[in-house]
Design a protein around this motif. Sequence first.
Motif, PDB file in Angstrom:
ATOM      1  N   TYR A 110      13.909  -1.851   4.403  1.00  0.00           N
ATOM      2  CA  TYR A 110      12.695  -1.198   3.926  1.00  0.00           C
ATOM      3  C   TYR A 110      12.640  -0.344   2.694  1.00  0.00           C
ATOM      4  O   TYR A 110      13.826   0.265   2.522  1.00  0.00           O
ATOM      5  CB  TYR A 110      12.065  -0.156   5.244  1.00  0.00           C
ATOM      6  CG  TYR A 110      11.934  -0.760   6.453  1.00  0.00           C
ATOM      7  CD1 TYR A 110      10.961  -1.927   6.733  1.00  0.00           C
ATOM      8  CD2 TYR A 110      12.754  -0.580   7.475  1.00  0.00           C
ATOM      9  CE1 TYR A 110      10.598  -2.682   7.854  1.00  0.00           C
ATOM     10  CE2 TYR A 110      12.493  -1.198   9.014  1.00  0.00           C
ATOM     11  CZ  TYR A 110      11.522  -2.163   8.826  1.00  0.00           C
ATOM     12  OH  TYR A 110      11.290  -2.501   9.988  1.00  0.00           O
ATOM     13  N   TYR A 112      11.188   2.012   1.929  1.00  0.00           N
ATOM     14  CA  TYR A 112      11.367   3.516   1.800  1.00  0.00           C
ATOM     15  C   TYR A 112      12.553   4.140   2.194  1.00  0.00           C
ATOM     16  O   TYR A 112      12.577   5.380   2.018  1.00  0.00           O
ATOM     17  CB  TYR A 112      10.081   3.852   3.195  1.00  0.00           C
ATOM     18  CG  TYR A 112      10.180   3.375   4.316  1.00  0.00           C
ATOM     19  CD1 TYR A 112       9.235   2.590   4.864  1.00  0.00           C
ATOM     20  CD2 TYR A 112      11.078   4.023   5.231  1.00  0.00           C
ATOM     21  CE1 TYR A 112       9.265   2.381   6.146  1.00  0.00           C
ATOM     22  CE2 TYR A 112      11.371   3.588   6.425  1.00  0.00           C
ATOM     23  CZ  TYR A 112      10.442   2.620   6.964  1.00  0.00           C
ATOM     24  OH  TYR A 112      10.376   2.125   8.282  1.00  0.00           O
ATOM     25  N   ASP A 139       9.616  -6.919   2.170  1.00  0.00           N
ATOM     26  CA  ASP A 139       9.109  -5.593   1.919  1.00  0.00           C
ATOM     27  C   ASP A 139       8.604  -5.195   0.611  1.00  0.00           C
ATOM     28  O   ASP A 139       8.334  -3.934   0.466  1.00  0.00           O
ATOM     29  CB  ASP A 139      10.170  -4.566   2.684  1.00  0.00           C
ATOM     30  CG  ASP A 139       9.629  -3.115   2.864  1.00  0.00           C
ATOM     31  OD1 ASP A 139       8.599  -3.269   4.031  1.00  0.00           O
ATOM     32  OD2 ASP A 139       9.971  -2.250   2.591  1.00  0.00           O
ATOM     33  N   LYS A 143       3.343  -7.129  -1.434  1.00  0.00           N
ATOM     34  CA  LYS A 143       2.957  -5.813  -0.486  1.00  0.00           C
ATOM     35  C   LYS A 143       2.920  -4.742  -1.530  1.00  0.00           C
ATOM     36  O   LYS A 143       3.428  -4.570  -2.465  1.00  0.00           O
ATOM     37  CB  LYS A 143       4.415  -5.672   0.289  1.00  0.00           C
ATOM     38  CG  LYS A 143       4.183  -4.609   1.194  1.00  0.00           C
ATOM     39  CD  LYS A 143       5.209  -4.478   2.432  1.00  0.00           C
ATOM     40  CE  LYS A 143       5.036  -3.374   3.184  1.00  0.00           C
ATOM     41  NZ  LYS A 143       6.269  -3.338   4.310  1.00  0.00           N
ATOM     42  N   LEU A 145       2.826  -0.296  -1.189  1.00  0.00           N
ATOM     43  CA  LEU A 145       3.224   0.365  -0.236  1.00  0.00           C
ATOM     44  C   LEU A 145       2.585   1.814  -0.472  1.00  0.00           C
ATOM     45  O   LEU A 145       2.494   2.526   0.476  1.00  0.00           O
ATOM     46  CB  LEU A 145       4.955   1.011  -0.671  1.00  0.00           C
ATOM     47  CG  LEU A 145       5.787  -0.244  -0.365  1.00  0.00           C
ATOM     48  CD1 LEU A 145       7.168   0.291  -0.667  1.00  0.00           C
ATOM     49  CD2 LEU A 145       5.893  -0.550   0.945  1.00  0.00           C
ATOM     50  N   ASN A 150       0.664   4.924   7.638  1.00  0.00           N
ATOM     51  CA  ASN A 150       2.075   5.101   8.520  1.00  0.00           C
ATOM     52  C   ASN A 150       3.181   5.070   7.673  1.00  0.00           C
ATOM     53  O   ASN A 150       4.181   4.475   8.251  1.00  0.00           O
ATOM     54  CB  ASN A 150       1.765   4.121   9.598  1.00  0.00           C
ATOM     55  CG  ASN A 150       2.041   4.058  10.743  1.00  0.00           C
ATOM     56  OD1 ASN A 150       1.894   5.303  11.152  1.00  0.00           O
ATOM     57  ND2 ASN A 150       2.656   3.203  11.493  1.00  0.00           N
ATOM     58  N   ASP A 152       3.684   2.321   6.156  1.00  0.00           N
ATOM     59  CA  ASP A 152       4.216   0.914   6.251  1.00  0.00           C
ATOM     60  C   ASP A 152       3.557  -0.055   5.061  1.00  0.00           C
ATOM     61  O   ASP A 152       3.927  -1.032   4.889  1.00  0.00           O
ATOM     62  CB  ASP A 152       3.739   0.218   7.630  1.00  0.00           C
ATOM     63  CG  ASP A 152       4.739   0.505   8.685  1.00  0.00           C
ATOM     64  OD1 ASP A 152       5.980   0.484   8.577  1.00  0.00           O
ATOM     65  OD2 ASP A 152       4.388   1.185   9.580  1.00  0.00           O
ATOM     66  N   TRP A 225      -0.683   2.133  16.912  1.00  0.00           N
ATOM     67  CA  TRP A 225      -0.424   1.336  15.889  1.00  0.00           C
ATOM     68  C   TRP A 225      -0.548  -0.071  16.459  1.00  0.00           C
ATOM     69  O   TRP A 225       0.417  -0.603  17.093  1.00  0.00           O
ATOM     70  CB  TRP A 225       1.013   1.564  15.218  1.00  0.00           C
ATOM     71  CG  TRP A 225       0.911   3.118  14.708  1.00  0.00           C
ATOM     72  CD1 TRP A 225      -0.238   3.858  14.083  1.00  0.00           C
ATOM     73  CD2 TRP A 225       1.712   4.141  14.666  1.00  0.00           C
ATOM     74  NE1 TRP A 225       0.140   5.085  13.821  1.00  0.00           N
ATOM     75  CE2 TRP A 225       1.602   5.267  14.130  1.00  0.00           C
ATOM     76  CE3 TRP A 225       3.522   4.079  15.319  1.00  0.00           C
ATOM     77  CZ2 TRP A 225       2.425   6.480  13.869  1.00  0.00           C
ATOM     78  CZ3 TRP A 225       4.226   5.135  15.117  1.00  0.00           C
ATOM     79  CH2 TRP A 225       3.834   6.359  14.496  1.00  0.00           C
ATOM     80  N   GLY A 231       0.670  -9.216   8.198  1.00  0.00           N
ATOM     81  CA  GLY A 231       2.010  -8.998   8.348  1.00  0.00           C
ATOM     82  C   GLY A 231       2.572  -9.928   9.192  1.00  0.00           C
ATOM     83  O   GLY A 231       2.099 -11.135   9.362  1.00  0.00           O
ATOM     84  N   GLU A 251      -0.403  -3.240   7.368  1.00  0.00           N
ATOM     85  CA  GLU A 251       0.640  -3.727   8.196  1.00  0.00           C
ATOM     86  C   GLU A 251       0.497  -3.268   9.702  1.00  0.00           C
ATOM     87  O   GLU A 251       0.528  -4.037  10.628  1.00  0.00           O
ATOM     88  CB  GLU A 251       1.975  -3.565   7.541  1.00  0.00           C
ATOM     89  CG  GLU A 251       2.493  -4.268   6.729  1.00  0.00           C
ATOM     90  CD  GLU A 251       3.691  -5.078   6.615  1.00  0.00           C
ATOM     91  OE1 GLU A 251       3.671  -6.039   7.076  1.00  0.00           O
ATOM     92  OE2 GLU A 251       4.681  -4.396   5.977  1.00  0.00           O
ATOM     93  N   TRP A 252       0.471  -1.956   9.870  1.00  0.00           N
ATOM     94  CA  TRP A 252       0.422  -1.260  11.046  1.00  0.00           C
ATOM     95  C   TRP A 252      -0.676  -0.270  11.270  1.00  0.00           C
ATOM     96  O   TRP A 252      -0.423   0.960  11.222  1.00  0.00           O
ATOM     97  CB  TRP A 252       1.938  -0.731  11.707  1.00  0.00           C
ATOM     98  CG  TRP A 252       2.798  -1.843  11.880  1.00  0.00           C
ATOM     99  CD1 TRP A 252       3.678  -2.348  11.034  1.00  0.00           C
ATOM    100  CD2 TRP A 252       2.685  -2.673  13.078  1.00  0.00           C
ATOM    101  NE1 TRP A 252       4.385  -3.132  11.545  1.00  0.00           N
ATOM    102  CE2 TRP A 252       3.877  -3.667  12.841  1.00  0.00           C
ATOM    103  CE3 TRP A 252       1.997  -2.712  14.219  1.00  0.00           C
ATOM    104  CZ2 TRP A 252       4.334  -4.548  13.729  1.00  0.00           C
ATOM    105  CZ3 TRP A 252       2.340  -3.672  15.169  1.00  0.00           C
ATOM    106  CH2 TRP A 252       3.534  -4.571  14.833  1.00  0.00           C
ATOM    107  N   ASN A 316       8.806  -7.056  13.180  1.00  0.00           N
ATOM    108  CA  ASN A 316       9.023  -6.929  11.905  1.00  0.00           C
ATOM    109  C   ASN A 316       9.520  -8.113  11.299  1.00  0.00           C
ATOM    110  O   ASN A 316      10.295  -9.107  11.848  1.00  0.00           O
ATOM    111  CB  ASN A 316      10.128  -5.768  11.953  1.00  0.00           C
ATOM    112  CG  ASN A 316       9.683  -4.338  12.351  1.00  0.00           C
ATOM    113  OD1 ASN A 316       8.693  -3.963  12.075  1.00  0.00           O
ATOM    114  ND2 ASN A 316      10.699  -3.653  13.091  1.00  0.00           N
TER     115      ASN A 316
END
Length: 339
Positions: A110, A112, A139, A143, A145, A150, A152, A225, A231, A251-252, A316
């Motif tokens: 990830y 993050y 990731d 995508k 961010l 959340n 994701d 979630w 995703g 995503e969530w 995931n």
Amino acid sequence: MTTRFVSLLCAAALLSVFAPAHARPVTIENCGVTTTWKQPPARVVTIGQHETELLLALGLKEKIVGTAVWFGALPPALQADGKGLKRLAENAPGFEAVVAQRPDLVAAQYTYHVGDQGEVATRQQFEQLGIHTWIAPADCVGKSLTAGSNGDGGRDTPFTLDLIYQEIASLATLFDVEARGKALTDALQQRVAEARRTAQAAMKPEANAKVVFWFSSTRLNGDPWVAGSAGAPGWIARTLGLTNIINTREEWPAVSWETIARSDPDYLVLASMDRRLYPADDIVQKLAFLRNDPVTREMKAVKQNHIIVVPAMSLNPSLRNVDAVEALSQRIAAFHAGS
């Protein structure tokens, strides 16, 4: 993972012994960062279970000097090779703990964890110590961010397993195990095709069956979630001919049970995990909630017990997405066989 899958990987391992090494130096572009390698990485810390499982699937267990961020047990086919791996942390490790392993590569699942606001450190902080980094393409490619909830993020382009195949090819080149990488990709593609046929045969009379994927939530009686449509669970649904009723590129996202109940899904897919950050990480509590809450217990999927439990890792972006496709196709076929 199937027996044939394991056999293909074993055959690839033998082939790679005789395969010529990739010409060096090798230059790899990853999530906006380009690195050049004169030799394959010798010491790797994996931050994210997908990265650990991918290196094990490529036969690179001896390269892994530390791991972190675990959702649950390794799949059966990787448990022998994964036994004894050093766990620096179950969740995010400290920067010092990672550096202490003297890695030449930190591979993160990830952004993050090692991105611009990295929870562990930034890529630049690692580079200042001569440590290269890798982030799973799933990731960062297609995508954003900053969109979504959340932490994701959201997807500008829907996820497909091509991002996993891309990662396999890049890491196989980096580590000079290209034959193993090709065998792994071929095995995954065959399994997806077989699972799709199983599901299509089972659901022939039931077009556009609806599904919801529940990962976790901060409170059992709060908004869960659930997976958006762009995703990895969205790809799983599309592959099997299912319709994910949560039509968003997040995503969530957190969505109310009242909203979900109004759409009345045919199937509920629940994530099971060893992690215990939130009450709904516990699958026992998830199931009890669904069967007792006055809103959720009236849903068709709950009344018919069309609830499918899968490991969290399979929802995931990862090799395990194929496991989820197989599990759902088999359970759906079983539901229809018993009806």
